[in-house]
Design a protein around this motif. Structure first.
Motif, PDB file in Angstrom:
ATOM      1  N   GLY A 132       8.217  96.260 -51.368  1.00 18.24           N
ATOM      2  CA  GLY A 132       9.194  95.570 -50.547  1.00 18.24           C
ATOM      3  C   GLY A 132       8.479  94.529 -49.701  1.00 18.24           C
ATOM      4  N   TYR A 133       9.130  93.376 -49.531  1.00 17.50           N
ATOM      5  CA  TYR A 133       8.547  92.284 -48.756  1.00 17.50           C
ATOM      6  C   TYR A 133       9.528  91.884 -47.662  1.00 17.50           C
ATOM      7  CZ  TYR A 133       5.721  92.177 -53.002  1.00 17.50           C
ATOM      8  OH  TYR A 133       4.929  92.537 -54.069  1.00 17.50           O
ATOM      9  N   VAL A 134       9.091  92.018 -46.409  1.00 17.08           N
ATOM     10  CA  VAL A 134       9.932  91.776 -45.248  1.00 17.08           C
ATOM     11  C   VAL A 134       9.400  90.575 -44.487  1.00 17.08           C
ATOM     12  CG1 VAL A 134      10.889  92.750 -43.132  1.00 17.08           C
ATOM     13  CG2 VAL A 134      10.390  94.257 -45.077  1.00 17.08           C
ATOM     14  N   TYR A 135      10.242  89.560 -44.323  1.00 11.42           N
ATOM     15  CA  TYR A 135       9.807  88.353 -43.632  1.00 11.42           C
ATOM     16  C   TYR A 135       9.654  88.627 -42.139  1.00 11.42           C
ATOM     17  CZ  TYR A 135       9.493  83.439 -42.341  1.00 11.42           C
ATOM     18  OH  TYR A 135       9.064  82.236 -41.845  1.00 11.42           O
ATOM     19  N   ASN A 136       8.601  88.049 -41.568  1.00 12.02           N
ATOM     20  CA  ASN A 136       8.219  88.318 -40.194  1.00 12.02           C
ATOM     21  C   ASN A 136       7.966  86.991 -39.480  1.00 12.02           C
ATOM     22  OD1 ASN A 136       7.273  89.463 -37.840  1.00 12.02           O
ATOM     23  ND2 ASN A 136       5.577  90.571 -38.781  1.00 12.02           N
ATOM     24  N   PHE A 137       8.232  86.963 -38.184  1.00 12.70           N
ATOM     25  CA  PHE A 137       7.949  85.764 -37.385  1.00 12.70           C
ATOM     26  C   PHE A 137       7.541  86.224 -35.993  1.00 12.70           C
ATOM     27  CE2 PHE A 137       9.350  81.074 -37.619  1.00 12.70           C
ATOM     28  CZ  PHE A 137       8.255  80.684 -36.869  1.00 12.70           C
ATOM     29  N   SER A 138       6.435  86.961 -35.916  1.00 16.12           N
ATOM     30  CA  SER A 138       6.049  87.582 -34.658  1.00 16.12           C
ATOM     31  C   SER A 138       4.516  87.622 -34.506  1.00 16.12           C
ATOM     32  CB  SER A 138       6.612  89.004 -34.581  1.00 16.12           C
ATOM     33  OG  SER A 138       6.214  89.665 -33.417  1.00 16.12           O
ATOM     34  N   PRO A 139       3.879  86.612 -33.905  1.00 16.53           N
ATOM     35  CA  PRO A 139       4.494  85.375 -33.407  1.00 16.53           C
ATOM     36  C   PRO A 139       4.525  84.262 -34.463  1.00 16.53           C
ATOM     37  CG  PRO A 139       2.221  85.442 -32.725  1.00 16.53           C
ATOM     38  CD  PRO A 139       2.468  86.712 -33.490  1.00 16.53           C
ATOM     39  N   GLY A 140       3.770  84.439 -35.560  1.00 16.51           N
ATOM     40  CA  GLY A 140       3.729  83.409 -36.601  1.00 16.51           C
ATOM     41  C   GLY A 140       4.422  83.889 -37.860  1.00 16.51           C
ATOM     42  N   GLN A 141       4.568  82.986 -38.817  1.00 16.19           N
ATOM     43  CA  GLN A 141       5.242  83.313 -40.075  1.00 16.19           C
ATOM     44  C   GLN A 141       4.344  84.198 -40.932  1.00 16.19           C
ATOM     45  OE1 GLN A 141       5.849  79.026 -40.275  1.00 16.19           O
ATOM     46  NE2 GLN A 141       7.843  79.434 -41.208  1.00 16.19           N
ATOM     47  N   ALA A 142       4.899  85.298 -41.406  1.00 18.57           N
ATOM     48  CA  ALA A 142       4.140  86.284 -42.167  1.00 18.57           C
ATOM     49  C   ALA A 142       5.101  87.135 -42.975  1.00 18.57           C
ATOM     50  CB  ALA A 142       3.302  87.154 -41.228  1.00 18.57           C
ATOM     51  N   VAL A 143       4.556  87.999 -43.819  1.00 17.75           N
ATOM     52  CA  VAL A 143       5.354  88.908 -44.629  1.00 17.75           C
ATOM     53  C   VAL A 143       4.750  90.303 -44.537  1.00 17.75           C
ATOM     54  CG1 VAL A 143       6.157  89.457 -46.969  1.00 17.75           C
ATOM     55  CG2 VAL A 143       6.035  87.063 -46.222  1.00 17.75           C
ATOM     56  N   ASN A 144       5.585  91.286 -44.217  1.00 18.76           N
ATOM     57  CA  ASN A 144       5.167  92.689 -44.214  1.00 18.76           C
ATOM     58  C   ASN A 144       5.293  93.250 -45.617  1.00 18.76           C
ATOM     59  OD1 ASN A 144       4.731  92.818 -41.389  1.00 18.76           O
ATOM     60  ND2 ASN A 144       6.925  93.110 -41.059  1.00 18.76           N
ATOM     61  N   VAL A 145       4.227  93.865 -46.113  1.00 15.02           N
ATOM     62  CA  VAL A 145       4.207  94.460 -47.440  1.00 15.02           C
ATOM     63  C   VAL A 145       4.419  95.962 -47.298  1.00 15.02           C
ATOM     64  CG1 VAL A 145       2.878  94.772 -49.560  1.00 15.02           C
ATOM     65  CG2 VAL A 145       2.619  92.663 -48.217  1.00 15.02           C
ATOM     66  N   VAL A 146       5.420  96.489 -47.990  1.00 20.31           N
ATOM     67  CA  VAL A 146       5.782  97.904 -47.895  1.00 20.31           C
ATOM     68  C   VAL A 146       5.694  98.536 -49.280  1.00 20.31           C
ATOM     69  CG1 VAL A 146       7.585  99.548 -47.244  1.00 20.31           C
ATOM     70  CG2 VAL A 146       7.327  97.410 -45.970  1.00 20.31           C
ATOM     71  N   ASP A 147       5.019  99.674 -49.367  1.00 18.96           N
ATOM     72  CA  ASP A 147       4.971 100.447 -50.602  1.00 18.96           C
ATOM     73  C   ASP A 147       6.244 101.293 -50.663  1.00 18.96           C
ATOM     74  OD1 ASP A 147       4.511 102.433 -52.578  1.00 18.96           O
ATOM     75  OD2 ASP A 147       2.351 102.196 -52.361  1.00 18.96           O
ATOM     76  N   MET A 148       7.194 100.891 -51.507  1.00 18.90           N
ATOM     77  CA  MET A 148       8.482 101.570 -51.553  1.00 18.90           C
ATOM     78  C   MET A 148       8.399 102.910 -52.280  1.00 18.90           C
ATOM     79  SD  MET A 148       9.982  99.265 -49.855  1.00 18.90           S
ATOM     80  CE  MET A 148      11.671  99.800 -49.796  1.00 18.90           C
ATOM     81  N   ALA A 149       7.397 103.083 -53.136  1.00 23.53           N
ATOM     82  CA  ALA A 149       7.227 104.368 -53.826  1.00 23.53           C
ATOM     83  C   ALA A 149       6.678 105.419 -52.869  1.00 23.53           C
ATOM     84  CB  ALA A 149       6.313 104.197 -55.033  1.00 23.53           C
ATOM     85  N   ASP A 150       5.621 105.055 -52.140  1.00 21.83           N
ATOM     86  CA  ASP A 150       5.034 105.986 -51.173  1.00 21.83           C
ATOM     87  C   ASP A 150       5.755 105.948 -49.832  1.00 21.83           C
ATOM     88  OD1 ASP A 150       3.186 106.714 -53.057  1.00 21.83           O
ATOM     89  OD2 ASP A 150       1.600 105.411 -52.292  1.00 21.83           O
ATOM     90  N   LYS A 151       6.597 104.937 -49.672  1.00 20.53           N
ATOM     91  CA  LYS A 151       7.371 104.748 -48.432  1.00 20.53           C
ATOM     92  C   LYS A 151       6.457 104.639 -47.208  1.00 20.53           C
ATOM     93  CE  LYS A 151      11.572 106.666 -50.360  1.00 20.53           C
ATOM     94  NZ  LYS A 151      11.075 106.507 -51.745  1.00 20.53           N
ATOM     95  N   THR A 152       5.523 103.698 -47.340  1.00 20.94           N
ATOM     96  CA  THR A 152       4.567 103.428 -46.265  1.00 20.94           C
ATOM     97  C   THR A 152       4.380 101.928 -46.089  1.00 20.94           C
ATOM     98  OG1 THR A 152       2.702 103.554 -47.819  1.00 20.94           O
ATOM     99  CG2 THR A 152       3.278 105.566 -46.613  1.00 20.94           C
ATOM    100  N   PHE A 153       4.092 101.516 -44.857  1.00 18.58           N
ATOM    101  CA  PHE A 153       3.708 100.135 -44.587  1.00 18.58           C
ATOM    102  C   PHE A 153       2.266  99.930 -45.026  1.00 18.58           C
ATOM    103  CE2 PHE A 153       1.388  97.433 -41.537  1.00 18.58           C
ATOM    104  CZ  PHE A 153       1.946  96.210 -41.864  1.00 18.58           C
ATOM    105  N   VAL A 154       1.980  98.798 -45.682  1.00 19.36           N
ATOM    106  CA  VAL A 154       0.647  98.535 -46.219  1.00 19.36           C
ATOM    107  C   VAL A 154      -0.110  97.522 -45.365  1.00 19.36           C
ATOM    108  CG1 VAL A 154      -0.661  97.728 -48.227  1.00 19.36           C
ATOM    109  CG2 VAL A 154       1.399  99.101 -48.555  1.00 19.36           C
ATOM    110  N   LYS A 155       0.449  96.332 -45.202  1.00 17.79           N
ATOM    111  CA  LYS A 155      -0.248  95.292 -44.458  1.00 17.79           C
ATOM    112  C   LYS A 155       0.703  94.139 -44.189  1.00 17.79           C
ATOM    113  CE  LYS A 155      -3.130  92.590 -46.694  1.00 17.79           C
ATOM    114  NZ  LYS A 155      -4.226  92.096 -47.561  1.00 17.79           N
ATOM    115  N   THR A 156       0.247  93.197 -43.349  1.00 17.79           N
ATOM    116  CA  THR A 156       0.972  91.962 -43.089  1.00 17.79           C
ATOM    117  C   THR A 156       0.160  90.794 -43.629  1.00 17.79           C
ATOM    118  OG1 THR A 156       2.057  92.836 -41.121  1.00 17.79           O
ATOM    119  CG2 THR A 156       1.917  90.451 -41.308  1.00 17.79           C
ATOM    120  N   VAL A 157       0.815  89.927 -44.380  1.00 17.44           N
ATOM    121  CA  VAL A 157       0.177  88.746 -44.951  1.00 17.44           C
ATOM    122  C   VAL A 157       0.668  87.514 -44.199  1.00 17.44           C
ATOM    123  CG1 VAL A 157      -0.142  87.346 -47.031  1.00 17.44           C
ATOM    124  CG2 VAL A 157       0.045  89.844 -47.218  1.00 17.44           C
ATOM    125  N   GLU A 158      -0.213  86.774 -43.588  1.00 12.45           N
ATOM    126  CA  GLU A 158       0.174  85.542 -42.906  1.00 12.45           C
ATOM    127  C   GLU A 158       0.573  84.486 -43.929  1.00 12.45           C
ATOM    128  OE1 GLU A 158      -2.722  84.185 -40.136  1.00 12.45           O
ATOM    129  OE2 GLU A 158      -2.704  86.032 -38.964  1.00 12.45           O
TER     130      GLU A 158
END
Length: 380
Positions: free
Chosen positions: A142-168
């Motif tokens: 799963g990819y969640v758009y983020n703007f806190s404070p800059g533009q980025a994307v949160n990467v989520v492992d939907m199978a393990d149901k865990t947050f992985v990392k944020t990509v600027e």
């Protein structure tokens, strides 16, 4: 006959059953039920600002089947396997204030019960965007758009149901899955960014510029053909582009919808009146037919928020407008089912839902108070 009500460890007075209701009616018993997994004939409609939730409607009957609990400023996605509904959302411990909590909430698709919550560091707070939260075609990421404070994307492992990392991802937004690669996004410099291996090294490349974001932007709620792994974009003037996704996306030359309908292409010139695409969710795509349904209105450039007066059906491969469907009411959002006999759902600014035959435009049924927000359908 008597009944006894236990309150904790204290027994209440025993009262004759017939005395509990002077009419002798039997007490109601609550129960629960389940619904079928996501169907290609269903529409999912956000209620918008009036109420929380995403309503599920059967397009064939117009009946409401259930509701996914989605809070204000949230984004919903459907698990490709049909097991879950996902909601990317932000909540506060005291309603409109207090401790902020950002998460991807997971609901069972048949019981609509909460499965789990996946905590993420932050996410953008904006409504009416279908591309702020996308799930990979295999359902793994799963990819969640983020703007806190800059533009980025949160990467989520939907199978393990865990947050992985944020990509600027500076200067880019509006996400689209890119199978076997990661995801892609539109950028303010007119390019398409591609993030390879976002859960790992996360390398970012850019295409050559293909649109002018400051002169003729692309609508954020664009379409995606999962089977062909192709994104379909429309600009404010009605220029259509396609991008075959991959490690190096192949982007087509644009064509004018107005020219495809036999008119002169629309321009950005002031006081130049033409048919233009517009409103909050201006397009929907039927992959089986390769047809793009676009809400159009008569106006000037920069009237992109105006509701749709007609639906133009564009054969994307042939670059031709093959049908023009009149609308019984001006529409703010549009969705289309993915079967061989497609149904359209449009809703108005007031929340009236209208189901149309996708081929003829004939009105099939109306749904009162269907919801004022974006419309989602199940991808094939």
């Amino acid at each position: 006959m008597a009944s006894t009500l236990l309150l904790g460890s204290v027994a209440a007075l025993t009262v004759p059953a017939q005395a509990q209701d002077p009419h002798g009616l039997e007490p109601e018993e609550s129960d629960t039920t389940t619904i079928a997994p996501p169907s290609p004939d269903w529409f999912y409609v956000r209620y918008g600002w009036d109420a929380d939730g995403t309503a599920i409607y059967d397009g064939k009957s117009g009946k409401m089947i259930g509701m996914v609990d989605s809070s204000q400023l949230s984004d919903m996605a459907i698990d490709p396997s049909g097991k879950y509904y996902y909601v990317s959302e932000s909540l506060w411990s005291k309603g409109n204030r207090g401790t902020r909590q950002d998460m991807v909430t997971v609901y069972d698709a048949t019981t609509l019960e909460l499965v789990t919550e996946i905590t993420i560091p932050a996410r953008i707070l904006v409504d009416e965007r279908t591309q702020n939260f996308v799930v990979s075609n295999d359902g793994k990421w799963g990819y969640v758009y983020n703007f806190s404070p800059g533009q980025a994307v949160n990467v989520v492992d939907m199978a393990d149901k865990t947050f992985v990392k944020t990509v600027e991802l500076p200067g880019c937004a509006s996400l689209v899955p890119n199978p076997g690669v990661g995801f892609s996004a539109l950028c303010s410099d007119g390019t398409l960014a591609t993030v390879v291996d976002p859960a790992g090294a996360a390398t970012i490349t850019h295409s050559q510029p293909f649109f002018a974001a400051t002169d003729d932007p692309i609508f954020e709620n664009f379409a995606y053909d999962k089977a062909k792994n192709t994104a379909i974009f429309v600009t404010y003037t009605g220029e259509v582009f396609t991008a075959k996704l991959g490690a190096e996306p192949q982007i087509s030359a644009g064509f004018s919808m107005q020219a495809a309908a036999g008119y002169a292409p629309a321009t950005t010139k002031p006081l130049s009146v033409s048919w233009y695409p517009g409103t909050r969710q201006p397009m929907a795509y039927n992959a089986a037919a390769g047809e793009l349904y676009v809400l159009m209105h008569m106006g000037e450039y920069w009237s992109h928020k105006a509701p749709g007066e007609e639906i133009w059906v564009v054969d994307v491969a042939a670059k031709k407008v093959v049908r023009r469907l009149s609308l019984p009411e001006h529409a703010a959002h549009i969705g289309v089912t993915q079967g061989a006999e497609p149904m359209l759902l449009v809703n108005t600014e007031e929340g009236l839902g209208i189901v149309l035959d996708g081929k003829t435009g004939a009105e099939l049924r109306r749904i009162e108070a269907a919801g004022k927000g974006v419309i989602t359908t199940v991808a094939p």
